[in-house]
Write an enzyme that holds these catalytic residues in place. Structure first.
Site, PDB file in Angstrom:
ATOM      1  N   GLY A 195       0.854  -1.185   0.000  1.00 17.66           N
ATOM      2  CA  GLY A 195       0.000   0.000   0.000  1.00 17.66           C
ATOM      3  C   GLY A 195       0.886   1.229   0.000  1.00 17.66           C
ATOM      4  O   GLY A 195       2.027   1.179   0.469  1.00 17.66           O
TER       5      GLY A 195
ATOM      6  N   GLN B 240       2.956  10.039   1.180  1.00 20.06           N
ATOM      7  CA  GLN B 240       4.216   9.323   1.432  1.00 20.06           C
ATOM      8  C   GLN B 240       5.251   9.612   0.348  1.00 20.06           C
ATOM      9  O   GLN B 240       6.436   9.324   0.536  1.00 20.06           O
ATOM     10  CB  GLN B 240       3.977   7.813   1.501  1.00 20.06           C
ATOM     11  CG  GLN B 240       3.310   7.359   2.787  1.00 20.06           C
ATOM     12  CD  GLN B 240       3.214   5.854   2.821  1.00 20.06           C
ATOM     13  OE1 GLN B 240       2.290   5.289   2.248  1.00 20.06           O
ATOM     14  NE2 GLN B 240       4.158   5.201   3.463  1.00 20.06           N
TER      15      GLN B 240
ATOM     16  N   CYS C 109       5.388  -0.097   7.653  1.00 23.24           N
ATOM     17  CA  CYS C 109       5.112   1.066   6.808  1.00 23.24           C
ATOM     18  C   CYS C 109       6.383   1.463   6.062  1.00 23.24           C
ATOM     19  O   CYS C 109       7.454   1.489   6.655  1.00 23.24           O
ATOM     20  CB  CYS C 109       4.643   2.216   7.699  1.00 23.24           C
ATOM     21  SG  CYS C 109       4.249   3.707   6.802  1.00 23.24           S
ATOM     22  N   LEU C 110       6.252   1.770   4.769  1.00 16.53           N
ATOM     23  CA  LEU C 110       7.438   2.160   3.987  1.00 16.53           C
ATOM     24  C   LEU C 110       8.063   3.452   4.514  1.00 16.53           C
ATOM     25  O   LEU C 110       9.251   3.687   4.309  1.00 16.53           O
ATOM     26  CB  LEU C 110       7.072   2.328   2.509  1.00 16.53           C
ATOM     27  CG  LEU C 110       6.625   1.060   1.768  1.00 16.53           C
ATOM     28  CD1 LEU C 110       6.337   1.381   0.308  1.00 16.53           C
ATOM     29  CD2 LEU C 110       7.653  -0.044   1.882  1.00 16.53           C
TER      30      LEU C 110
ATOM     31  N   HIS D  21      -4.988   1.496   7.014  1.00 22.64           N
ATOM     32  CA  HIS D  21      -3.637   2.044   7.232  1.00 22.64           C
ATOM     33  C   HIS D  21      -3.384   3.215   6.264  1.00 22.64           C
ATOM     34  O   HIS D  21      -2.927   4.288   6.667  1.00 22.64           O
ATOM     35  CB  HIS D  21      -2.616   0.915   7.032  1.00 22.64           C
ATOM     36  CG  HIS D  21      -1.182   1.332   7.120  1.00 22.64           C
ATOM     37  ND1 HIS D  21      -0.332   0.876   8.100  1.00 22.64           N
ATOM     38  CD2 HIS D  21      -0.422   2.152   6.333  1.00 22.64           C
ATOM     39  CE1 HIS D  21       0.868   1.409   7.925  1.00 22.64           C
ATOM     40  NE2 HIS D  21       0.843   2.175   6.849  1.00 22.64           N
ATOM     41  N   GLU D  22      -3.735   2.994   4.987  1.00 17.36           N
ATOM     42  CA  GLU D  22      -3.493   4.033   3.973  1.00 17.36           C
ATOM     43  C   GLU D  22      -4.441   5.216   4.152  1.00 17.36           C
ATOM     44  O   GLU D  22      -4.058   6.368   3.967  1.00 17.36           O
ATOM     45  CB  GLU D  22      -3.627   3.450   2.560  1.00 17.36           C
ATOM     46  CG  GLU D  22      -2.685   2.288   2.238  1.00 17.36           C
ATOM     47  CD  GLU D  22      -1.228   2.571   2.553  1.00 17.36           C
ATOM     48  OE1 GLU D  22      -0.806   3.736   2.445  1.00 17.36           O
ATOM     49  OE2 GLU D  22      -0.507   1.633   2.945  1.00 17.36           O
TER      50      GLU D  22
ATOM     51  N   HIS E  47      -3.076   7.466   6.647  1.00 17.10           N
ATOM     52  CA  HIS E  47      -1.984   8.295   6.113  1.00 17.10           C
ATOM     53  C   HIS E  47      -2.534   9.618   5.570  1.00 17.10           C
ATOM     54  O   HIS E  47      -1.961  10.678   5.790  1.00 17.10           O
ATOM     55  CB  HIS E  47      -1.273   7.586   4.955  1.00 17.10           C
ATOM     56  CG  HIS E  47      -0.088   6.766   5.367  1.00 17.10           C
ATOM     57  ND1 HIS E  47       0.987   7.309   6.023  1.00 17.10           N
ATOM     58  CD2 HIS E  47       0.196   5.446   5.197  1.00 17.10           C
ATOM     59  CE1 HIS E  47       1.887   6.349   6.244  1.00 17.10           C
ATOM     60  NE2 HIS E  47       1.427   5.220   5.762  1.00 17.10           N
TER      61      HIS E  47
HETATM   62 ZN    ZN Z   1       2.274   3.338   5.874  1.00 19.15          ZN
END
Ligand code: ZN
Length: 187
Positions: A46, A51, A96-97, A138-139, A142
């Site tokens: 995701g 991000q 998470c990236l 989660h996204e 963000h």
């Molecule tokens: Zn994330």
């Protein structure tokens, strides 16, 4: 196509509530294409637009590489709104990236109903469960400036202080291109 640097914990853009998408122009399509490349390159499932420094209400989900999820197609989610959350909750481990090497259990509703628009601006409503519901929540967070580390239990929050500070100060190794400044602004 090009890889976009991923914003890291501490970057201001990750705490910004992003702006609604009003039209899908050439730039938006290029952003989405680059986001897919960036997410796949980092083995992510995701990715939210902020991000990669973009102030747009867009996220991607692709869980098709995960065991048992091969039938789930990659999705572009524009202007999402969670209109229903199940009372039933479940704990799942998240990563998470933007917060490399850090993982933690997060309690969230087991399933959700999400309204969104696709790249043709067509409206959809989807009921998601399991891993798909997890990634979408989660996204979605963000895009509101919320990170999963905000949602973990207090004892884990304490333990994560040091690794999070290390990411903020870029004291860790990154396996994909990342931002170099907390003021990272791409668009
Ligand atoms: Zn994330």
């Amino acid at each position: 196509m090009s890889l976009l640097p991923v914003a890291l914990y501490g970057d201001k853009i990750l705490r910004k509530k992003v702006t609604k998408v009003k039209e899908i122009d050439v730039e938006t399509i290029k952003l989405i294409t680059d986001m897919f490349e960036t997410m796949h390159n980092a083995y992510g499932i995701g990715l939210a637009a902020n991000q990669v420094g973009a102030d747009k209400t867009i996220f991607l989900v692709d869980i098709s590489e995960m065991e048992g999820e091969e039938d789930k197609k990659p999705m572009v989610i524009i202007n999402p709104k969670i209109i229903n959350r199940s009372d039933e909750t479940i704990i799942m481990e998240e990563g998470c990236l933007s917060i490399p090497e850090v993982r933690g259990d997060v309690l969230r509703p087991k399933s959700i109903t999400l309204e969104y628009q696709d790249t043709d601006f067509k409206k959809h409503k989807i009921k998601a469960d399991g891993l798909l519901a997890r990634v979408m929540q989660h996204e979605y967070d963000h895009l509101q400036g919320i990170l999963f580390t905000d949602l973990v239990a207090d004892d884990l929050k304490k333990k994560l202080k040091k690794p999070l500070n290390n990411i903020k100060r870029r004291k860790v190794e990154f396996e994909y291109p990342t931002s170099t400044s907390v003021d990272y602004q791409l668009i």
